[in-house]
Design a protein around this motif. Structure first.
Motif, PDB file in Angstrom:
ATOM      1  N   UNK A 151       0.836  -1.107  -0.002  1.00  0.00           N
ATOM      2  CA  UNK A 151      -0.085  -0.063   0.032  1.00  0.00           C
ATOM      3  C   UNK A 151       0.643   1.283  -0.017  1.00  0.00           C
ATOM      4  N   UNK A 152       2.038   1.203   0.752  1.00  0.00           N
ATOM      5  CA  UNK A 152       2.895   2.468   0.729  1.00  0.00           C
ATOM      6  C   UNK A 152       3.563   2.455  -0.384  1.00  0.00           C
ATOM      7  N   UNK A 153       3.798   1.622  -1.609  1.00  0.00           N
ATOM      8  CA  UNK A 153       4.388   1.619  -2.631  1.00  0.00           C
ATOM      9  C   UNK A 153       3.188   2.051  -3.647  1.00  0.00           C
ATOM     10  N   UNK A 154       1.961   1.825  -3.562  1.00  0.00           N
ATOM     11  CA  UNK A 154       0.991   2.220  -4.541  1.00  0.00           C
ATOM     12  C   UNK A 154       0.677   3.805  -4.340  1.00  0.00           C
ATOM     13  N   UNK A 155       0.809   4.199  -2.812  1.00  0.00           N
ATOM     14  CA  UNK A 155       0.568   5.554  -2.599  1.00  0.00           C
ATOM     15  C   UNK A 155       1.496   6.302  -3.068  1.00  0.00           C
ATOM     16  N   UNK A 156       3.081   5.861  -3.233  1.00  0.00           N
ATOM     17  CA  UNK A 156       4.106   6.625  -3.598  1.00  0.00           C
ATOM     18  C   UNK A 156       3.926   6.674  -4.898  1.00  0.00           C
ATOM     19  N   UNK A 157       3.648   5.860  -5.723  1.00  0.00           N
ATOM     20  CA  UNK A 157       3.122   5.899  -7.076  1.00  0.00           C
ATOM     21  C   UNK A 157       2.318   6.707  -7.649  1.00  0.00           C
ATOM     22  N   UNK A 158       1.032   6.930  -6.789  1.00  0.00           N
ATOM     23  CA  UNK A 158      -0.028   7.963  -6.779  1.00  0.00           C
ATOM     24  C   UNK A 158       0.842   9.307  -6.873  1.00  0.00           C
ATOM     25  N   UNK A 159       1.503   9.608  -5.717  1.00  0.00           N
ATOM     26  CA  UNK A 159       2.061  11.047  -5.471  1.00  0.00           C
ATOM     27  C   UNK A 159       3.055  11.179  -6.915  1.00  0.00           C
ATOM     28  N   UNK A 160       3.829  10.563  -7.149  1.00  0.00           N
ATOM     29  CA  UNK A 160       4.718  10.666  -8.155  1.00  0.00           C
ATOM     30  C   UNK A 160       3.908  11.207  -9.663  1.00  0.00           C
TER      31      UNK A 160
END
Length: 233
Positions: free
Chosen positions: A128-137
């Motif tokens: 979930x943290x990786x998915x959130x980071x992708x959204x932020x990017x």
């Protein structure tokens, strides 16, 4: 001796589509200007004025060339020539690309809808943290005026990873290059980066909630959205 067929029975040759005409004119310019790999094309405003088309129409023609890897459109710089191809090769590749677009969408529906459902049931806190980071990017790219292609790619990679299905991940890697074609083309549509980011957030919410059915439905809606590409007529 056999009689020759009546020439009046011949059908008219199909008129090249507008984007094909624009691609041809751009390639003629590249040839006449003797541009080589790494050279910058004129700004979109100048090209549009010279070709007598709107900037939106020209942008779609440039996206077609970018999909084929002929140019690289860099935010803040412009369109950079990657290599100088023959016109016949470009037109053939464009038509092949159009033909396989529905097949790429079909493959994505088969694979990514299942991956989203699995991600909802198998995701970890790190996923979930990786998915959130992708959204932020992706949001940061769009906020800077870019199309968000890298963030988009990261998002789908992180969802695939969150599904924890090595075989499905291998199948996604196999079609990655074809998906890249559709990603460039889709995110080149006006307003599409923002729409795509919103649908990514809906998918993420369903994955975070552990709702496999909603995650699958959200991914299917997203693929339907990004597969809707307005081709030049």
């Amino acid at each position: 001796m056999n009689a020759l067929p009546d020439p009046r029975q011949l059908g008219r040759a199909p008129r090249p589509r507008l984007y094909e005409q624009l691609v041809e004119q751009i390639l003629v310019y590249i040839e006449e200007a003797q541009l080589g790999a790494g050279d910058l094309l004129p700004a979109e405003r100048i090209l549009a004025e010279q070709l007598g088309v709107s900037r939106a129409t020209l942008a779609q023609a440039l996206v077609a060339l970018e999909v084929l890897g002929i140019i690289d459109v860099q935010h803040g710089t412009g369109a950079v020539l990657v290599y100088r191809p023959s016109l016949a090769t470009v037109i053939r590749k464009l038509r092949e690309h159009q033909t396989r677009l529905p097949e790429i969408a079909e493959a994505r529906s088969t694979l990514e809808v299942k991956l989203a459902a699995l991600a909802a049931s198998r995701r970890t806190a790190d996923d979930l943290a990786a998915i959130d980071a992708a959204l932020d990017a992706m949001a940061a790219e769009i906020g800077a005026g870019d199309r968000g292609t890298r963030g988009d790619e990261l998002f789908h990679q992180t969802v695939t990873s969150a599904a924890h299905s090595p075989v499905l991940a291998q199948l996604m890697a196999f079609i990655a290059e074809m998906v890249l074609e559709t990603r460039i083309e889709s995110l080149g549509q006006p307003g599409r980066p923002e729409q795509s980011l919103r649908s990514h957030r809906v998918i993420t919410d369903a994955i975070r909630a552990g709702d496999s059915a909603s995650a699958a439905a959200a991914m299917q809606s997203h693929i339907d959205l990004v597969s809707d590409v307005a081709l030049l007529k």
